[in-house]
Scaffold this motif. Sequence first.
Motif, PDB file in Angstrom:
ATOM      1  N   LEU A  18      32.308  31.635  46.023  1.00 34.84           N
ATOM      2  CA  LEU A  18      32.167  31.871  44.589  1.00 34.84           C
ATOM      3  C   LEU A  18      30.708  31.780  44.146  1.00 34.84           C
ATOM      4  O   LEU A  18      30.259  32.522  43.271  1.00 34.84           O
ATOM      5  CB  LEU A  18      33.027  30.873  43.798  1.00 34.84           C
ATOM      6  CG  LEU A  18      34.544  31.041  43.979  1.00 34.84           C
ATOM      7  CD1 LEU A  18      35.288  30.060  43.092  1.00 34.84           C
ATOM      8  CD2 LEU A  18      34.974  32.467  43.678  1.00 34.84           C
TER       9      LEU A  18
ATOM     10  N   THR B  22      36.864  35.368  35.711  1.00 31.29           N
ATOM     11  CA  THR B  22      37.721  34.184  35.744  1.00 31.29           C
ATOM     12  C   THR B  22      38.882  34.306  34.758  1.00 31.29           C
ATOM     13  O   THR B  22      39.995  33.876  35.063  1.00 31.29           O
ATOM     14  CB  THR B  22      36.908  32.921  35.405  1.00 31.29           C
ATOM     15  OG1 THR B  22      36.218  33.135  34.174  1.00 31.29           O
ATOM     16  CG2 THR B  22      35.884  32.614  36.472  1.00 31.29           C
TER      17      THR B  22
ATOM     18  N   PHE C 114      41.634  36.402  36.094  1.00 34.84           N
ATOM     19  CA  PHE C 114      42.259  35.701  37.207  1.00 34.84           C
ATOM     20  C   PHE C 114      43.202  34.614  36.682  1.00 34.84           C
ATOM     21  O   PHE C 114      44.353  34.504  37.120  1.00 34.84           O
ATOM     22  CB  PHE C 114      41.172  35.102  38.102  1.00 34.84           C
ATOM     23  CG  PHE C 114      41.689  34.322  39.270  1.00 34.84           C
ATOM     24  CD1 PHE C 114      42.423  34.936  40.274  1.00 34.84           C
ATOM     25  CD2 PHE C 114      41.441  32.956  39.387  1.00 34.84           C
ATOM     26  CE1 PHE C 114      42.892  34.222  41.357  1.00 34.84           C
ATOM     27  CE2 PHE C 114      41.908  32.239  40.468  1.00 34.84           C
ATOM     28  CZ  PHE C 114      42.634  32.870  41.451  1.00 34.84           C
TER      29      PHE C 114
ATOM     30  N   ASN D  37      39.319  40.833  38.012  1.00 35.68           N
ATOM     31  CA  ASN D  37      37.875  40.639  37.869  1.00 35.68           C
ATOM     32  C   ASN D  37      37.567  39.611  36.796  1.00 35.68           C
ATOM     33  O   ASN D  37      38.090  39.684  35.693  1.00 35.68           O
ATOM     34  CB  ASN D  37      37.185  41.957  37.527  1.00 35.68           C
ATOM     35  CG  ASN D  37      37.155  42.889  38.730  1.00 35.68           C
ATOM     36  OD1 ASN D  37      36.818  42.468  39.838  1.00 35.68           O
ATOM     37  ND2 ASN D  37      37.569  44.128  38.523  1.00 35.68           N
TER      38      ASN D  37
ATOM     39  N   LEU E 294      35.126  36.918  40.810  1.00 35.54           N
ATOM     40  CA  LEU E 294      35.239  36.128  39.586  1.00 35.54           C
ATOM     41  C   LEU E 294      33.902  35.964  38.882  1.00 35.54           C
ATOM     42  O   LEU E 294      33.840  35.651  37.712  1.00 35.54           O
ATOM     43  CB  LEU E 294      35.823  34.757  39.905  1.00 35.54           C
ATOM     44  CG  LEU E 294      37.167  34.754  40.647  1.00 35.54           C
ATOM     45  CD1 LEU E 294      37.659  33.335  40.865  1.00 35.54           C
ATOM     46  CD2 LEU E 294      38.205  35.542  39.882  1.00 35.54           C
TER      47      LEU E 294
END
Lengths: 450, 315
Positions: free
Chosen positions: A232, A196, A199, A194, A313
Amino acid sequence: MTHASLRSLPPPLGRPSRRGLLRGAAGLGAAVALGGSAACGSAASLAGGDRRIQFWNLFSGGDGANMRGMLDRFRAEFPGIEVEDTTLAWGDRYYTKLAMAGAGGRAPDVGILHLGRLAGFAPGRLLDPIDTGLLAEAGVRREDFNATLWDRATIGGELYGLPLDIHPSTMFYNRAACEPAGLLDAEGRLTELNGTEQFLDALDAVREVIGQSPLGWNALMPGECWWTFVGLYAQTGGSILSEDGTELALDDDRAEEVLAFMARLVADEYAIPGQDLVGYFVNGGGFVLFGNWLLVDFRTAGLDFGARPYPTLFGTPATQAESHILVLPHQEGRSGAADEAAHTLIAWLVRNSLSWAEASHVPAYLPILEHPDYLAMEPQSEYRGAMDIAAFDPPAWFCGTSSRVQADVGVHLSAAAMGSVTPAEAVRDIRATLRSLLDTRNPFGEGTAS
Amino acid sequence: MTALAPAPAPPGAPETAPARRPGRSRLGRIMQHGGWFVAPFLVFYGVFLVWPLVSGLWYSLNETNLAGINTEFIGLDNYREALNDDQLWDSLGNTLTFTAMLTPLIVAVAFGLALLAHNIKHGKWFWRLAFFAPFLLPSAVLADLWRWLYEPDYGLFNNALNERVPWLLEGDWAMFSMVLATLWWTVGFSFLLYLAALQAIPDHLYEAAALDGAGPWQRMWHITVPMVRNITGLIVVLQILASLQVFDQIFLINEGGPNNETRPVVQYIIQQGFTGYRIGYASALSYIVFVLIVAVTLVRLWLVRKRTDEKGETR
């Protein structure tokens, strides 16, 4: 005119009993006879074309073989209906042919369209509405679909496309790379990533393991940048155009945030643009962001991999998706037995889309989406949740698969991702492009006024 | 450019024939003089060239779409829009850059290869085949092959150089890469023309020059180059015309990217017409490009004529 043929449709999933089959065939025969006499049709039309359905599709790869297999089963179950299927080359050429055929009123009985293309395809003029009454008799109703999906195919109160599947943007992950990085749970599935930072941390960990760039994502291709952006940007909670597709609704800050992230993937060499994604993954790559159909190639290569929708994200779960819809291209005087047979075919196809799902697409028909055999398909069922978080193209004429928006807006997205313009410059260019597309008259004219 | 060709009626026929056969109609006389032999060609010429040209012009004056429905006459609006369309001029600029880069390269490389193949002692057939063979590939094969060669990580080039050259990733590089791939692909044709021209130069010229004490370079500059000048002119024209229509390899390798920096004008026209359904606007764009190509051809013709005239005077 009765709909006897449709009432006697076989149950959706089990093989039809012989009696059911015979009844179906007899019913169809009766329907043809009735239709002929009621409409005072000529002997020629009765004997010839009535139960022959022309079906145009654009499935040429693995899903093409799958579709032909399904049609063979349909032919076996409905010997009274002759299906003539034609596979045409995918993309602009397909839409060119379908549009011209529809314009002349001599179109095939059934065709395939991408949902995103529907708004620009003059529903009502180039496409005929689907008779939901006939569908309901064949056991296919709105409740059997994700409401958003069904409603996107409905224009001016009429259903113009029966969704066969959705094909979402997917994140493929290589188990051999993710496991040493500690990213797999007990069942071998990727843990939730979860935001950015989380990630990118995961990408860094995978980079350590595999010793090369951790992500296959081709920022060079406008279309692929468009998919990523649609997904996104939807995660930020924004929408690109207004709900009716006539006004610009882009939020500059959110768009810049997403573009800055996409640019970071390239600048920090998480993803190398221009890479062949299959080549990358086969050579021990970590993740790949692409449409679900790459699954076929990866499986052929014998890889141990999973696949899931985009990670969340930017707050709200969302993943870009397109959908294959079954449409009735415009025919002069579409009616009678051929029309009913066309409805029989499209209803049958969605109800028997289990084998369709094998070729990696997510079945649109919910009873299939929940079918045990589908749930047992790995990794297909792993990304079935994409159905609930699907972000489709905005409903405007210039959107959809291989459309103007993909080329024209996508190129600015790609420029930002490649670092040749700043996110702010790209957003300005995107605004200008969208505005000029919005200012351009819908080429086929507004749909429903036929 | 066939459109520029004069109507293929036999020239002179109408002037000479009337005196001899005053009784026959004009058409009858034309048919008498081989008209029937030309007729099948004329039918195709009319249906597939003249008619599309005329209807394209008509489309460009209308808001015509791909399906031909809901069409509206809009006069010169499409042309007005096109003149203010930056994307048209950008893509046209790309096409011209491509042409300007490729044409001299093709001439130089084809000439060099032809000299090699002409003068080599052993295995002539092999060199001829090797240089010409790529020309036989379909553009899709070429595109696939070179995309893999240019691949950033797994490509042959970057592996051999042990460096990540941005072959397709940056605008200038990408244009150069397209030119390089196209050079390899199409040089064989010009090579063949040069080879034929070299073989047609009589040996006694070289013998005489050698007797007069001319070295290899002098013989090349004063005999070979002037003797193949006509072929050079032909190659330049053919190459310019072919390059102005460039589309398939660029589209297949890179879709005109990155950032549309290699997108040729033909691709832009296709995007407008077939991706965006706007056949009317695409026709207007085509006509603008058509006029430019005609202009280039006319300038070229004029230059050639001027040169031959000057030559005539000096003699």
